[in-house]
Scaffold this active site. Structure first.
Site, PDB file in Angstrom:
ATOM      1  N   LYS A 110       0.523  45.836 136.287  1.00 47.83           N
ATOM      2  CA  LYS A 110       1.047  44.631 136.937  1.00 47.83           C
ATOM      3  C   LYS A 110       2.555  44.498 136.706  1.00 47.83           C
ATOM      4  O   LYS A 110       3.290  44.127 137.614  1.00 47.83           O
ATOM      5  CB  LYS A 110       0.307  43.390 136.442  1.00 47.83           C
ATOM      6  CG  LYS A 110      -1.088  43.289 137.033  1.00 47.83           C
ATOM      7  CD  LYS A 110      -1.828  42.061 136.581  1.00 47.83           C
ATOM      8  CE  LYS A 110      -3.177  41.943 137.278  1.00 47.83           C
ATOM      9  NZ  LYS A 110      -3.996  40.858 136.744  1.00 47.83           N
ATOM     10  N   LYS A 190      -6.666  52.100 146.270  1.00 45.95           N
ATOM     11  CA  LYS A 190      -7.628  51.015 146.122  1.00 45.95           C
ATOM     12  C   LYS A 190      -7.151  49.811 146.948  1.00 45.95           C
ATOM     13  O   LYS A 190      -5.968  49.477 146.933  1.00 45.95           O
ATOM     14  CB  LYS A 190      -7.697  50.625 144.642  1.00 45.95           C
ATOM     15  CG  LYS A 190      -8.495  49.386 144.368  1.00 45.95           C
ATOM     16  CD  LYS A 190      -8.201  48.861 142.969  1.00 45.95           C
ATOM     17  CE  LYS A 190      -8.843  47.542 142.722  1.00 45.95           C
ATOM     18  NZ  LYS A 190      -8.177  46.335 142.811  1.00 45.95           N
ATOM     19  N   LYS A 193      -4.677  43.155 147.041  1.00 47.39           N
ATOM     20  CA  LYS A 193      -3.631  42.271 147.548  1.00 47.39           C
ATOM     21  C   LYS A 193      -2.267  42.747 147.067  1.00 47.39           C
ATOM     22  O   LYS A 193      -1.277  42.663 147.774  1.00 47.39           O
ATOM     23  CB  LYS A 193      -3.875  40.845 147.058  1.00 47.39           C
ATOM     24  CG  LYS A 193      -4.868  40.087 147.896  1.00 47.39           C
ATOM     25  CD  LYS A 193      -5.498  38.928 147.126  1.00 47.39           C
ATOM     26  CE  LYS A 193      -6.618  39.396 146.257  1.00 47.39           C
ATOM     27  NZ  LYS A 193      -7.515  38.377 145.737  1.00 47.39           N
TER      28      LYS A 193
END
Ligand code: ADP
Ligand code: TRP
Length: 321
Positions: A110, A190, A193
Protein backbone atom coordinates in the site's frame (compact mmCIF):
# COMPACT_ATOMS: atom_id res chain seq x y z
CA UNK A 1 -20.33 -22.06 13.98
CA UNK A 2 -19.91 -18.38 13.27
CA UNK A 3 -18.82 -16.87 9.95
CA UNK A 4 -17.56 -13.31 9.78
CA UNK A 5 -16.20 -11.09 7.08
CA UNK A 6 -15.55 -7.40 6.54
CA UNK A 7 -15.66 -5.36 3.38
CA UNK A 8 -13.82 -2.09 2.99
CA UNK A 9 -16.01 0.73 1.74
CA UNK A 10 -13.32 2.17 -0.45
CA UNK A 11 -15.11 2.71 -3.74
CA UNK A 12 -17.38 0.93 -6.16
CA UNK A 13 -17.78 -2.80 -5.46
CA UNK A 14 -16.30 -4.83 -8.30
CA UNK A 15 -16.52 -8.31 -9.75
CA UNK A 16 -13.46 -9.40 -7.70
CA UNK A 17 -15.19 -8.31 -4.49
CA UNK A 18 -18.30 -10.18 -5.54
CA UNK A 19 -16.72 -13.54 -6.35
CA UNK A 20 -13.98 -13.27 -3.73
CA UNK A 21 -16.01 -12.04 -0.80
CA UNK A 22 -19.69 -11.27 -1.31
CA UNK A 23 -20.83 -14.45 -3.03
CA UNK A 24 -19.10 -16.77 -0.52
CA UNK A 25 -20.55 -14.67 2.29
CA UNK A 26 -24.03 -14.90 0.84
CA UNK A 27 -23.70 -18.68 0.51
CA UNK A 28 -22.40 -19.01 4.06
CA UNK A 29 -25.28 -17.04 5.56
CA UNK A 30 -27.31 -20.21 5.04
CA UNK A 31 -25.10 -22.10 7.51
CA UNK A 32 -24.96 -21.08 11.14
CA UNK A 33 -24.40 -17.55 12.39
CA UNK A 34 -23.15 -14.93 9.95
CA UNK A 35 -21.66 -11.56 10.89
CA UNK A 36 -20.86 -9.19 8.05
CA UNK A 37 -19.61 -5.68 8.50
CA UNK A 38 -18.50 -2.60 6.60
CA UNK A 39 -14.94 -1.86 7.64
CA UNK A 40 -15.15 1.91 7.94
CA UNK A 41 -12.34 2.28 10.49
CA UNK A 42 -10.09 0.41 8.07
CA UNK A 43 -11.15 2.62 5.18
CA UNK A 44 -9.92 5.67 7.12
CA UNK A 45 -6.36 4.52 6.42
CA UNK A 46 -6.85 5.38 2.76
CA UNK A 47 -9.99 7.54 2.48
CA UNK A 48 -9.29 10.87 4.14
CA UNK A 49 -12.34 12.82 3.03
CA UNK A 50 -15.19 12.46 5.58
CA UNK A 51 -17.97 13.00 3.03
CA UNK A 52 -16.44 10.43 0.73
CA UNK A 53 -16.11 7.91 3.55
CA UNK A 54 -19.73 8.37 4.51
CA UNK A 55 -20.95 8.00 0.94
CA UNK A 56 -18.80 4.92 0.39
CA UNK A 57 -20.22 3.22 3.49
CA UNK A 58 -23.73 3.77 2.23
CA UNK A 59 -22.88 2.53 -1.27
CA UNK A 60 -21.25 -0.59 0.11
CA UNK A 61 -24.25 -1.32 2.31
CA UNK A 62 -26.59 -1.01 -0.67
CA UNK A 63 -24.29 -3.10 -2.88
CA UNK A 64 -24.01 -5.94 -0.40
CA UNK A 65 -27.76 -6.03 0.23
CA UNK A 66 -28.40 -5.96 -3.53
CA UNK A 67 -25.94 -8.84 -3.99
CA UNK A 68 -27.90 -11.12 -1.72
CA UNK A 69 -26.97 -10.40 1.86
CA UNK A 70 -30.12 -11.28 3.74
CA UNK A 71 -30.45 -9.36 7.02
CA UNK A 72 -32.91 -11.96 8.27
CA UNK A 73 -30.12 -14.51 8.12
CA UNK A 74 -26.95 -12.50 8.67
CA UNK A 75 -26.09 -9.63 10.99
CA UNK A 76 -25.00 -6.69 8.90
CA UNK A 77 -23.37 -3.73 10.62
CA UNK A 78 -20.88 -0.92 10.47
CA UNK A 79 -17.55 -1.64 12.14
CA UNK A 80 -17.53 1.71 13.95
CA UNK A 81 -20.94 1.03 15.50
CA UNK A 82 -19.15 -1.45 17.76
CA UNK A 83 -16.33 0.71 19.16
CA UNK A 84 -15.37 -2.12 21.54
CA UNK A 85 -13.22 -3.38 18.69
CA UNK A 86 -10.67 -0.68 19.48
CA UNK A 87 -10.18 -1.92 23.01
CA UNK A 88 -9.61 -5.46 21.85
CA UNK A 89 -7.19 -4.16 19.20
CA UNK A 90 -5.22 -2.45 21.96
CA UNK A 91 -5.07 -5.60 24.03
CA UNK A 92 -3.91 -7.55 20.97
CA UNK A 93 -1.26 -4.89 20.30
CA UNK A 94 0.28 -5.61 23.67
CA UNK A 95 1.00 -9.21 22.67
CA UNK A 96 1.89 -8.44 19.05
CA UNK A 97 5.61 -8.48 18.20
CA UNK A 98 6.69 -5.73 15.80
CA UNK A 99 8.22 -8.35 13.52
CA UNK A 100 4.83 -9.91 12.88
CA UNK A 101 3.55 -6.65 11.40
CA UNK A 102 6.82 -5.82 9.66
CA UNK A 103 6.47 -9.02 7.67
CA UNK A 104 3.00 -8.12 6.33
CA UNK A 105 3.04 -7.52 2.58
CA UNK A 106 -0.06 -5.39 2.41
CA UNK A 107 1.51 -2.50 4.36
CA UNK A 108 4.51 -2.36 2.05
CA UNK A 109 2.33 -2.79 -1.03
CA UNK A 110 0.00 0.00 0.00
CA UNK A 111 2.84 2.40 0.80
CA UNK A 112 4.42 1.55 -2.55
CA UNK A 113 1.10 2.49 -4.17
CA UNK A 114 1.19 5.90 -2.55
CA UNK A 115 -1.03 5.46 0.52
CA UNK A 116 0.50 7.46 3.37
CA UNK A 117 2.46 5.37 5.84
CA UNK A 118 0.44 6.06 8.98
CA UNK A 119 0.56 4.13 12.22
CA UNK A 120 -2.99 2.95 11.49
CA UNK A 121 -1.96 1.49 8.16
CA UNK A 122 0.89 -0.37 9.85
CA UNK A 123 -1.28 -1.60 12.73
CA UNK A 124 -4.18 -2.50 10.43
CA UNK A 125 -3.73 -6.29 10.78
CA UNK A 126 -4.17 -5.95 14.54
CA UNK A 127 -7.49 -4.15 14.09
CA UNK A 128 -8.50 -6.79 11.57
CA UNK A 129 -7.65 -9.51 14.09
CA UNK A 130 -9.78 -7.68 16.65
CA UNK A 131 -12.66 -7.55 14.12
CA UNK A 132 -12.55 -11.30 13.88
CA UNK A 133 -11.83 -12.22 17.49
CA UNK A 134 -14.34 -9.82 19.06
CA UNK A 135 -17.15 -12.08 17.88
CA UNK A 136 -15.59 -15.52 18.55
CA UNK A 137 -15.65 -16.08 14.78
CA UNK A 138 -14.85 -19.54 13.46
CA UNK A 139 -14.74 -19.02 9.69
CA UNK A 140 -13.59 -15.99 7.75
CA UNK A 141 -14.24 -16.01 4.00
CA UNK A 142 -11.71 -13.75 2.25
CA UNK A 143 -9.72 -13.40 -0.93
CA UNK A 144 -6.21 -14.70 -1.26
CA UNK A 145 -4.74 -11.28 -0.43
CA UNK A 146 -6.04 -11.51 3.14
CA UNK A 147 -4.50 -14.88 3.90
CA UNK A 148 -1.52 -13.39 5.69
CA UNK A 149 -3.78 -11.27 7.89
CA UNK A 150 -5.59 -14.40 8.97
CA UNK A 151 -2.25 -15.96 9.86
CA UNK A 152 -1.43 -12.91 11.97
CA UNK A 153 -4.83 -13.26 13.64
CA UNK A 154 -4.18 -16.91 14.46
CA UNK A 155 -0.73 -16.05 15.83
CA UNK A 156 -2.26 -13.42 18.07
CA UNK A 157 -4.80 -15.91 19.41
CA UNK A 158 -1.92 -18.20 20.34
CA UNK A 159 -0.12 -15.39 22.13
CA UNK A 160 -3.19 -14.16 24.01
CA UNK A 161 -4.15 -17.63 25.11
CA UNK A 162 -0.61 -18.30 26.22
CA UNK A 163 -0.38 -15.09 28.20
CA UNK A 164 -3.90 -14.82 29.59
CA UNK A 165 -5.06 -18.43 29.61
CA UNK A 166 -6.44 -21.02 27.20
CA UNK A 167 -9.91 -20.22 25.94
CA UNK A 168 -9.50 -16.45 26.17
CA UNK A 169 -9.91 -16.20 22.39
CA UNK A 170 -11.32 -18.53 19.75
CA UNK A 171 -9.04 -19.65 16.90
CA UNK A 172 -10.55 -18.70 13.51
CA UNK A 173 -9.96 -20.25 10.11
CA UNK A 174 -9.69 -18.56 6.70
CA UNK A 175 -12.01 -19.77 3.96
CA UNK A 176 -10.32 -19.11 0.65
CA UNK A 177 -12.30 -20.21 -2.34
CA UNK A 178 -10.28 -22.10 -4.90
CA UNK A 179 -10.59 -20.88 -8.47
CA UNK A 180 -11.89 -17.46 -7.55
CA UNK A 181 -9.17 -16.73 -5.02
CA UNK A 182 -7.81 -14.07 -7.36
CA UNK A 183 -10.19 -12.58 -9.90
CA UNK A 184 -8.10 -10.85 -12.59
CA UNK A 185 -8.65 -7.23 -13.52
CA UNK A 186 -8.75 -5.62 -16.97
CA UNK A 187 -4.95 -5.60 -17.20
CA UNK A 188 -4.40 -9.16 -15.96
CA UNK A 189 -3.21 -8.16 -12.47
CA UNK A 190 -5.47 -8.96 -9.49
CA UNK A 191 -8.65 -6.92 -9.84
CA UNK A 192 -8.40 -4.15 -7.29
CA UNK A 193 -9.68 -0.63 -6.78
CA UNK A 194 -6.13 0.42 -6.10
CA UNK A 195 -4.91 -0.83 -9.49
CA UNK A 196 -7.65 1.00 -11.39
CA UNK A 197 -8.41 -2.15 -13.32
CA UNK A 198 -11.84 -3.08 -12.02
CA UNK A 199 -15.07 -4.14 -13.62
CA UNK A 200 -17.69 -2.68 -11.25
CA UNK A 201 -20.78 -4.72 -10.39
CA UNK A 202 -23.10 -1.73 -10.82
CA UNK A 203 -23.23 1.26 -13.09
CA UNK A 204 -24.75 2.33 -16.36
CA UNK A 205 -24.63 0.20 -19.42
CA UNK A 206 -22.53 2.27 -21.81
CA UNK A 207 -19.48 2.94 -19.66
CA UNK A 208 -19.55 -0.63 -18.35
CA UNK A 209 -19.60 -2.02 -21.86
CA UNK A 210 -16.64 0.21 -22.65
CA UNK A 211 -14.85 -1.14 -19.60
CA UNK A 212 -15.24 -4.73 -20.79
CA UNK A 213 -14.01 -3.73 -24.24
CA UNK A 214 -10.90 -2.21 -22.62
CA UNK A 215 -9.61 -5.60 -21.39
CA UNK A 216 -5.99 -5.95 -22.39
CA UNK A 217 -5.30 -8.63 -25.02
CA UNK A 218 -2.32 -9.63 -27.12
CA UNK A 219 -2.03 -9.01 -30.83
CA UNK A 220 -2.73 -12.53 -32.12
CA UNK A 221 -4.47 -12.09 -35.50
CA UNK A 222 -8.15 -13.05 -35.79
CA UNK A 223 -7.57 -16.21 -37.81
CA UNK A 224 -4.97 -17.71 -35.46
CA UNK A 225 -5.69 -19.78 -32.33
CA UNK A 226 -5.57 -17.80 -29.07
CA UNK A 227 -3.92 -18.79 -25.85
CA UNK A 228 -6.32 -20.01 -23.18
CA UNK A 229 -3.66 -19.66 -20.46
CA UNK A 230 -3.92 -16.54 -18.33
CA UNK A 231 -6.67 -15.09 -20.51
CA UNK A 232 -8.56 -12.42 -18.55
CA UNK A 233 -11.56 -12.78 -20.83
CA UNK A 234 -11.81 -16.54 -20.28
CA UNK A 235 -11.16 -16.32 -16.56
CA UNK A 236 -13.92 -13.76 -16.08
CA UNK A 237 -16.25 -15.55 -18.49
CA UNK A 238 -15.89 -18.76 -16.52
CA UNK A 239 -17.31 -17.03 -13.46
CA UNK A 240 -20.38 -15.68 -15.22
CA UNK A 241 -21.23 -17.92 -18.20
CA UNK A 242 -22.85 -21.35 -18.25
CA UNK A 243 -20.49 -24.34 -18.46
CA UNK A 244 -21.52 -24.97 -22.07
CA UNK A 245 -20.89 -21.37 -23.16
CA UNK A 246 -17.54 -21.39 -21.40
CA UNK A 247 -16.51 -24.65 -23.11
CA UNK A 248 -17.56 -23.16 -26.46
CA UNK A 249 -15.43 -20.09 -25.89
CA UNK A 250 -12.41 -22.23 -24.97
CA UNK A 251 -12.93 -24.26 -28.15
CA UNK A 252 -13.18 -21.06 -30.21
CA UNK A 253 -9.92 -19.81 -28.71
CA UNK A 254 -8.22 -23.04 -29.72
CA UNK A 255 -9.73 -23.15 -33.19
CA UNK A 256 -8.87 -19.62 -34.27
CA UNK A 257 -11.04 -17.56 -36.57
CA UNK A 258 -12.54 -15.47 -33.76
CA UNK A 259 -11.23 -12.08 -32.69
CA UNK A 260 -10.89 -10.77 -29.16
CA UNK A 261 -13.68 -8.29 -29.91
CA UNK A 262 -16.07 -11.20 -30.36
CA UNK A 263 -14.95 -12.84 -27.09
CA UNK A 264 -15.34 -9.55 -25.25
CA UNK A 265 -18.84 -9.16 -26.61
CA UNK A 266 -19.76 -12.60 -25.28
CA UNK A 267 -18.20 -11.74 -21.94
CA UNK A 268 -20.16 -8.48 -21.84
CA UNK A 269 -23.44 -10.29 -22.46
CA UNK A 270 -22.76 -12.92 -19.79
CA UNK A 271 -21.75 -10.24 -17.29
CA UNK A 272 -24.77 -8.03 -17.99
CA UNK A 273 -27.17 -10.93 -17.61
CA UNK A 274 -25.46 -12.37 -14.54
CA UNK A 275 -25.85 -9.17 -12.55
CA UNK A 276 -29.31 -8.20 -13.88
CA UNK A 277 -31.27 -9.42 -10.83
CA UNK A 278 -28.84 -7.59 -8.52
CA UNK A 279 -29.30 -4.39 -10.49
CA UNK A 280 -33.06 -4.61 -10.04
CA UNK A 281 -32.71 -5.21 -6.35
CA UNK A 282 -30.31 -2.31 -6.04
CA UNK A 283 -32.80 0.06 -7.60
CA UNK A 284 -35.47 -1.03 -5.16
CA UNK A 285 -33.16 -0.51 -2.18
CA UNK A 286 -32.07 2.91 -3.41
CA UNK A 287 -35.71 3.92 -3.33
CA UNK A 288 -35.89 3.10 0.40
CA UNK A 289 -32.70 4.24 2.08
CA UNK A 290 -34.39 4.15 5.48
CA UNK A 291 -34.36 0.38 5.09
CA UNK A 292 -30.57 0.38 4.88
CA UNK A 293 -30.28 2.45 8.05
CA UNK A 294 -32.66 0.17 9.91
CA UNK A 295 -30.76 -2.95 8.84
CA UNK A 296 -27.41 -1.53 9.96
CA UNK A 297 -28.80 -0.28 13.28
CA UNK A 298 -30.40 -3.62 14.11
CA UNK A 299 -27.24 -5.49 13.10
CA UNK A 300 -25.04 -3.26 15.23
CA UNK A 301 -27.22 -3.71 18.29
CA UNK A 302 -26.97 -7.48 18.16
CA UNK A 303 -23.30 -7.56 17.18
CA UNK A 304 -22.51 -5.25 20.08
CA UNK A 305 -24.11 -7.62 22.54
CA UNK A 306 -21.83 -10.44 21.41
CA UNK A 307 -18.85 -8.09 21.41
CA UNK A 308 -19.44 -6.93 24.95
CA UNK A 309 -19.62 -10.51 26.19
CA UNK A 310 -16.36 -11.50 24.53
CA UNK A 311 -14.60 -8.30 25.60
CA UNK A 312 -15.64 -8.80 29.23
CA UNK A 313 -14.11 -12.29 29.14
CA UNK A 314 -10.87 -10.91 27.68
CA UNK A 315 -10.73 -8.00 30.16
CA UNK A 316 -11.01 -10.40 33.06
CA UNK A 317 -8.39 -12.73 31.63
CA UNK A 318 -6.04 -9.79 31.03
CA UNK A 319 -6.41 -8.45 34.57
CA UNK A 320 -8.32 -5.34 33.57
CA UNK A 321 -11.31 -6.43 35.71
P1 ADP B 1 -9.68 -3.85 -3.42
O1 ADP B 1 -8.45 -4.68 -3.64
O2 ADP B 1 -10.37 -3.57 -4.69
O3 ADP B 1 -9.41 -2.61 -2.60
P2 ADP B 1 -10.80 -4.86 -1.02
O4 ADP B 1 -9.43 -4.91 -0.46
O5 ADP B 1 -11.75 -3.82 -0.51
O6 ADP B 1 -10.68 -4.72 -2.60
O7 ADP B 1 -11.44 -6.29 -0.90
C1 ADP B 1 -12.69 -6.62 -0.35
C2 ADP B 1 -12.84 -8.12 -0.35
O8 ADP B 1 -12.86 -8.63 -1.67
C3 ADP B 1 -11.72 -8.86 0.37
O9 ADP B 1 -12.22 -10.02 1.01
C4 ADP B 1 -10.80 -9.25 -0.75
O10 ADP B 1 -10.01 -10.36 -0.46
C5 ADP B 1 -11.80 -9.55 -1.86
N1 ADP B 1 -11.19 -9.28 -3.15
C6 ADP B 1 -10.79 -8.07 -3.61
N2 ADP B 1 -10.28 -8.17 -4.84
C7 ADP B 1 -10.37 -9.48 -5.18
C8 ADP B 1 -10.02 -10.22 -6.34
N3 ADP B 1 -9.49 -9.63 -7.40
N4 ADP B 1 -10.24 -11.53 -6.34
C9 ADP B 1 -10.79 -12.13 -5.27
N5 ADP B 1 -11.17 -11.50 -4.15
C10 ADP B 1 -10.95 -10.19 -4.10
N1 TRP C 1 -8.88 -6.22 5.41
C1 TRP C 1 -10.02 -6.64 4.65
C2 TRP C 1 -9.86 -6.15 3.21
O1 TRP C 1 -9.14 -5.21 2.96
C3 TRP C 1 -11.32 -6.12 5.22
C4 TRP C 1 -11.50 -6.59 6.61
C5 TRP C 1 -11.34 -5.84 7.72
C6 TRP C 1 -11.82 -7.91 7.02
N2 TRP C 1 -11.59 -6.60 8.84
C7 TRP C 1 -11.87 -7.86 8.43
C8 TRP C 1 -12.07 -9.09 6.34
C9 TRP C 1 -12.17 -9.00 9.16
C10 TRP C 1 -12.38 -10.22 7.08
C11 TRP C 1 -12.41 -10.18 8.50
O2 TRP C 1 -10.49 -6.69 2.36
Amino acid sequence: MRTLTGLQPSGKAHVGNYFGAMQPAVQLQEEGDAYYFIADYHAMTSTHDPAELKANVREMAIDFLACGLNPEKALFFRQSDVPEVNELAWILSTVCPMGLLERCHSYKDKVAKGISASHALFAYPVLMAADILLYDSNKVPVGDDQKQHLEVTRDLVGKVNERFGEGTLVLPEAIIREGVAKVPGLDGQKMSKSYNNTLPIFGSEKPLRKTVMKILTDSTPVEEPKSTEGSVILDLYKLMASEGDYAAMVADHQAGGFGYGDFKKRLWEAYWEYFAPFREKREAIEGDLGYVDRVLAAGAEKARETAQGVLERVRKAAGLR
